[in-house]
Design an enzyme around this catalytic site. Structure first.
Site, mmCIF file in Angstrom:
data_model
loop_
_atom_site.group_PDB
_atom_site.id
_atom_site.type_symbol
_atom_site.label_atom_id
_atom_site.label_comp_id
_atom_site.label_asym_id
_atom_site.label_seq_id
_atom_site.Cartn_x
_atom_site.Cartn_y
_atom_site.Cartn_z
ATOM 1 N N ASP A 207 5.074 -5.084 1.994
ATOM 2 C CA ASP A 207 4.674 -6.342 2.334
ATOM 3 C C ASP A 207 5.579 -7.418 1.415
ATOM 4 O O ASP A 207 5.384 -8.660 1.838
ATOM 5 C CB ASP A 207 3.227 -6.434 2.063
ATOM 6 C CG ASP A 207 2.555 -7.744 1.990
ATOM 7 O OD1 ASP A 207 2.313 -8.413 3.188
ATOM 8 O OD2 ASP A 207 2.457 -8.484 1.072
ATOM 9 N N LEU A 288 -1.873 -14.167 2.105
ATOM 10 C CA LEU A 288 -1.570 -15.276 2.894
ATOM 11 C C LEU A 288 0.311 -15.119 3.029
ATOM 12 O O LEU A 288 0.991 -16.221 3.634
ATOM 13 C CB LEU A 288 -1.575 -16.609 2.431
ATOM 14 C CG LEU A 288 -3.148 -16.863 2.336
ATOM 15 C CD1 LEU A 288 -3.564 -18.110 1.498
ATOM 16 C CD2 LEU A 288 -3.738 -17.212 3.754
ATOM 17 N N ARG A 289 0.795 -14.080 2.329
ATOM 18 C CA ARG A 289 2.200 -13.949 2.678
ATOM 19 C C ARG A 289 2.779 -14.192 3.800
ATOM 20 O O ARG A 289 3.997 -14.567 4.346
ATOM 21 C CB ARG A 289 2.613 -12.791 1.724
ATOM 22 C CG ARG A 289 4.424 -12.662 1.229
ATOM 23 C CD ARG A 289 4.565 -11.552 0.467
ATOM 24 N NE ARG A 289 4.311 -11.763 -0.766
ATOM 25 C CZ ARG A 289 3.434 -11.012 -1.645
ATOM 26 N NH1 ARG A 289 2.814 -9.941 -1.020
ATOM 27 N NH2 ARG A 289 3.169 -11.116 -2.864
ATOM 28 N N GLY A 290 2.104 -13.438 5.041
ATOM 29 C CA GLY A 290 2.645 -13.638 6.130
ATOM 30 C C GLY A 290 2.857 -14.869 6.949
ATOM 31 O O GLY A 290 3.620 -15.268 7.423
ATOM 32 N N VAL A 293 5.724 -16.848 5.097
ATOM 33 C CA VAL A 293 6.994 -16.411 5.492
ATOM 34 C C VAL A 293 7.217 -16.896 6.884
ATOM 35 O O VAL A 293 8.352 -17.250 7.268
ATOM 36 C CB VAL A 293 7.298 -14.913 5.340
ATOM 37 C CG1 VAL A 293 8.400 -14.301 5.896
ATOM 38 C CG2 VAL A 293 7.093 -14.511 3.690
#
Length: 353
Positions: A207, A288-290, A293
């Site tokens: 991830d 919230l990384r998705g 990015v």
């Protein structure tokens, strides 16, 4: 004073623009070069599909950078976030510094590397006897402002992968030993590659990579022949082959430089940002990384295409690469994760237009 290095004696690198196929891998690398804050690329695929060749080719394509002479961290001569403490002291004391122009560093991390080799080591004896902080830089120092490539990253010790990802995210590496601490800039694009048959990365580590490209062996016989022919031409006469692709290389290099320059001005509308987050929520993407990015990659792709406004097509092109590896694995599920992302994207973006 600015010096330059003569590259004529350096072994020729296969040109990036001559690489046939593997579009997802090439796009992921280009977008990370435009915006390193995307967080790197994980490339998973069969052996012999050109992973290493492509990664070295993108590094060779990039414009040269200015670094401070004899600085082990490739320090930037004016940006405080990309320079060592020693260079900062020189600038603060108004001393002149010599600058040299070099190719963007491309550092290979060997599979058997130790933590000391990666992070660097502090000479405790010299610190205690002479009161001097003596530091032997590691690979993270050499990779500053460049690309750090880890082949077979899925076979690397998890704690080393953690160190790499932390440094890539923060842009700094800190080494501590016996109460002595040294910190230096370590701002690089992290590229990992591997063969899924040899094992997968833990989901929480996977991830942390910004984008994920899956590549497969080309099946089309005519395309396979074209790839073999291109490689044979390069091996037979590298200089002639490089000259053949010179204009293509120059055009792509200029396109990347323009995108880097214009990235800060790209607009991503509120409506598109909400829909991106809806896709992430619908897919049960943790954290919230998705979202972050995908927003960054869409902006970088818009800049690459010389557009000031991110469009639906820009988002569609990058969203699978940004989210595919963040989905929760269900051993009973037979649907490819990329197809799941495309399906939800279509439901939220296209069907609601």
């Amino acid at each position: 004073m600015i010096l330059t290095i003569n590259h004529s004696a350096i072994r020729p690198i296969f040109p990036f623009t001559a690489i046939v196929g593997q579009e997802d891998m090439k796009l992921s690398l280009i977008l990370n070069v435009i915006d390193p804050k995307i967080g790197g690329v994980m490339i998973m695929g069969d052996r012999g599909t050109g992973k290493s060749t492509t990664i070295r080719a993108i590094a060779d394509l990039l414009p040269e950078i200015d670094v401070v002479v004899n600085d082990p961290f490739n320090s930037h001569p004016s940006d405080p976030d990309l320079m060592s403490d020693a260079v900062k002291l020189l600038l603060d004391s108004k001393k002149s510094i010599d600058v040299i122009r070099i190719k963007v560093p491309m550092i290979d991390l060997p599979l058997g590397a130790t933590e000391d080799r990666v992070c660097g080591t502090i000479d405790i004896e010299k610190a205690l006897t002479e009161g001097i902080k003596s530091f032997e830089p590691g690979l993270l120092a050499k990779a500053n402002r460049g690309i750090l490539y880890v082949d077979e990253v899925n076979l690397l010790d998890d704690h080393l992968v953690d160190i790499l990802l932390d440094s890539a995210a923060s842009g700094w590496n800190t080494v501590e030993r016996e109460g002595i601490s040294i910190r230096h800039p370590s701002n690089f694009v992290l590229v990992g590659s591997g063969n899924p048959e040899e094992g997968e990365l833990r989901p929480q580590l996977l991830d942390r990579f910004g984008m994920h490209a899956e590549i497969r062996t080309v099946k089309d016989p005519e395309l396979r022949v074209k790839i073999v022919d291109e490689r044979s031409q390069f091996d037979r006469d590298p200089q002639f082959y490089l000259n053949k692709y010179y204009s293509h290389q120059v055009n792509l290099k200029q396109r990347i430089m323009n995108a880097q320059k214009n990235l800060a001005t790209i607009n991503l509308s509120y409506d598109l940002r909400v829909k991106i987050s809806k896709v992430c929520a619908e897919l049960n993407v943790d954290g919230l990384r998705g979202d972050i990015v995908t927003n960054r990659a869409a902006k970088a792709f818009a800049a690459y295409n010389e557009s000031q406004q991110v469009t639906l097509d820009h988002v569609k092109k990058v969203i699978v690469l940004c989210l595919r590896h963040r989905l929760r694995k269900d051993p009973l599920e037979s649907v490819d994760s990329g197809l799941k992302v495309e399906k939800v994207f279509s439901e939220i973006f296209v069907d609601n237009v």
